[in-house]
Design an enzyme around this catalytic site. Structure first.
Site, mmCIF file in Angstrom:
data_model
loop_
_atom_site.group_PDB
_atom_site.id
_atom_site.type_symbol
_atom_site.label_atom_id
_atom_site.label_comp_id
_atom_site.label_asym_id
_atom_site.label_seq_id
_atom_site.Cartn_x
_atom_site.Cartn_y
_atom_site.Cartn_z
ATOM 1 N N GLU A 166 0.797 -1.229 0.000
ATOM 2 C CA GLU A 166 0.000 0.000 0.000
ATOM 3 C C GLU A 166 0.832 1.282 0.000
ATOM 4 O OE1 GLU A 166 -2.909 -0.119 3.119
ATOM 5 O OE2 GLU A 166 -3.963 -1.801 2.233
ATOM 6 N N GLU A 376 -5.018 -8.586 0.681
ATOM 7 C CA GLU A 376 -5.701 -8.321 1.954
ATOM 8 C C GLU A 376 -7.186 -8.107 1.715
ATOM 9 O OE1 GLU A 376 -4.233 -5.049 4.385
ATOM 10 O OE2 GLU A 376 -2.166 -5.652 3.997
#
Ligand code: BGP
Length: 476
Positions: A166, A376
């Site tokens: 991320e 995720e």
């Protein structure tokens, strides 16, 4: 496509070093920016930190035993940079390498595929102090050297590599919202540091390919697809602007090697576009082709509405878990994120939208024509421990609907390699402490022995894996 996921599909679960390991000063580990950030008053929920976390560093064998019991196919974890290179570069700490060798060997012996994240936010403090970490292009060489140490050490054993976790979130929270280290609020810096993350990704992909390793490599982006709040042209326009300055902005530079034209022009007009040299473009484009998959972390979708030039700016978000504190947030003149009345929300006001995952997978796969990997997905909740049991039906429901969405996307032609839930055991939530739980395994953080207790969702995911997803897809 059949009513099951393909044989090779990786049903896994994920974690990150700082959120599970603990042992923050052991075996020669150097300080990361997170080791220090958590000590500044008011930065994390009730001052929580990862000094001990779940003590995975000492108890990984017990955790892997539970993974084996579940039948987990893949475990995604991250390496703590300062366990390997305590000063960020140069001297290698053998004990750090030994720890991850042991973890990887333990996984392989139990037939669990290791999915290794090179960087999940815990930058060496030395590099932050020396040149501002991500603010400088010097990070490119240091990161690439670090990655090469890992390739050399684990390249034969590990077949799935995620370079950055991320990058859009840690640059945004670190440089735009001042909620993560180094706690700055500067749109210019945010765009600049994000550009540096793309260059790091590109250089590391190249190094991996030049090393001739036989595995797959990519980075994981937090992806939040957006809908227009109404069919009003102004809201449709806001949605397009959101894509040009957020969704495609963060993805294109990694997976096409260039920024979306409208977004770049707009940021240039505002005087904040990052500098992109010809050399950058060359390597970014080359690496975009060489990247094997697109890692996607998906939690929620966004609803977008018109935001005038004197409209609302960015706001911070719910870290207390008191539901009903959703705040509109936006970029004046571009878009505004509003409440979505069509979906349920979690206690932290995150929109629960499984179809958003299907939308994300389909649009990403059409645009970049690469396999995807969900690195995720999960729901953070207040779980209650009652007589050694945790009845987390909401988690089962959440995961089930999102697994179904993956299957739908695959039916629409998406090449999906795997799906990792966040997370296997409960762990530290960066800003929300230990009360926001995501795991299949409950950890009693009040008890100094940190006992592990299987939740109801543990049996559900065990069944997902055993039936290759069939238990999610058949009508009950
Ligand atoms: C992602 C991070 C994870 C994890 C997860 C849940 O952004 O990659 O590290 O923390 O979100 O977020 P939170 O803990 O804020 O609920």
């Amino acid at each position: 496509m059949s009513d099951r996921f393909p044989e090779a599909f990786l049903f896994g679960s994920a974690s990150a070093a700082y959120q599970v390991e603990g042992a923050y000063k052991e075996d020669g580990k150097g300080d990361s920016i997170w080791d220090n950030w958590v000590r500044i008053e008011g930065k994390t929920y009730q001052g929580t930190n990862g000094d001990v976390a779940t003590d995975h560093y000492h108890r990984f064998r017990e955790d892997v035993r539970l993974m084996k019991e579940m039948g987990l196919k893949a475990y995604r974890f991250s390496i703590s940079w300062t366990r390997i290179l305590p000063e960020g570069r140069g001297r290698i700490e053998k004990k750090g390498l030994d720890f991850y060798h042991q973890l990887i060997d333990e996984l392989l012996e139990n037939e669990i595929e290791p999915v290794l994240t090179i960087y999940h936010w815990d930058l060496p403090q030395t590099l932050q102090d020396e040149y501002g970490g991500w603010e400088s292009r010097r990070i490119i060489d240091d990161f690439t050297e670090y990655a090469k140490v890992l390739f050399e050490a684990f390249g034969k054993k590990v077949k799935y590599w995620i370079i950055l976790n991320e990058p859009n979130i840690f640059t945004q929270l670190g440089y735009l919202l001042a909620l993560h280290p180094p706690g700055k609020k500067d749109m210019n810096l945010y765009l600049k540091t994000y550009h540096h993350t793309a260059l790091v990704h590109a250089n590391v992909v190249k190094a991996y390919k030049e090393g001739g390793y036989e595995g797959l490599i990519g980075s994981s982006i937090a992806y939040t697809p957006g809908y227009a709040a109404s069919s009003d042209e102004k809201d449709e326009e806001a949605r397009r602007r959101y894509y040009d300055t957020v969704c495609w902005w963060i993805m294109d530079i990694f997976y096409k090697g260039e920024y979306p034209a409208w977004g770049y022009e707009e940021f240039t007009r505002r005087g904040i576009a990052p500098e992109v040299t010809d050399e950058d473009t060359l390597i970014l484009k080359e690496a975009a082709k060489l990247s094997d998959f697109i890692g996607i972390n998906y939690y929620q979708s966004a609803m977008l509405a018109h935001n005038p030039i004197d409209g609302i700016g960015l706001s911070d978000f719910n870290v207390s878990g008191e539901k009903g504190n959703f705040k509109e947030s936006g970029v004046p003149g571009l878009y505004r994120q509003v409440y979505n009345p069509n979906v349920e929300y979690t206690d932290w006001d995150w929109a629960i939208d499984p179809d958003g995952l299907r939308v994300a997978l389909v649009e990403i796969s059409k645009r970049y024509e690469k396999p995807a990997f969900i690195s995720e997905n999960g729901i953070g909740a207040f779980d209650e421990l009652e007589e050694e049991k945790v009845h987390d039906g909401y988690r089962t429901e959440y995961l089930k609907s999102h697994i179904m969405a993956c299957h739908e996307a695959m039916k629409e032609g998406v090449d999906l390699l795997g799906y990792c839930t966040w997370s296997f055991t409960d762990l530290l939530s960066w800003l929300n402490g230990y009360q926001k739980r995501y795991g299949f395994v409950y950890i009693d953080f009040e008890d100094e022995n940190l006992p592990r207790i299987k939740k109801d969702s543990f049996a559900f995911y065990e069944e997902v894996i055993r039936t290759q997803g069939n238990n999610c897809l058949r009508e009950e």
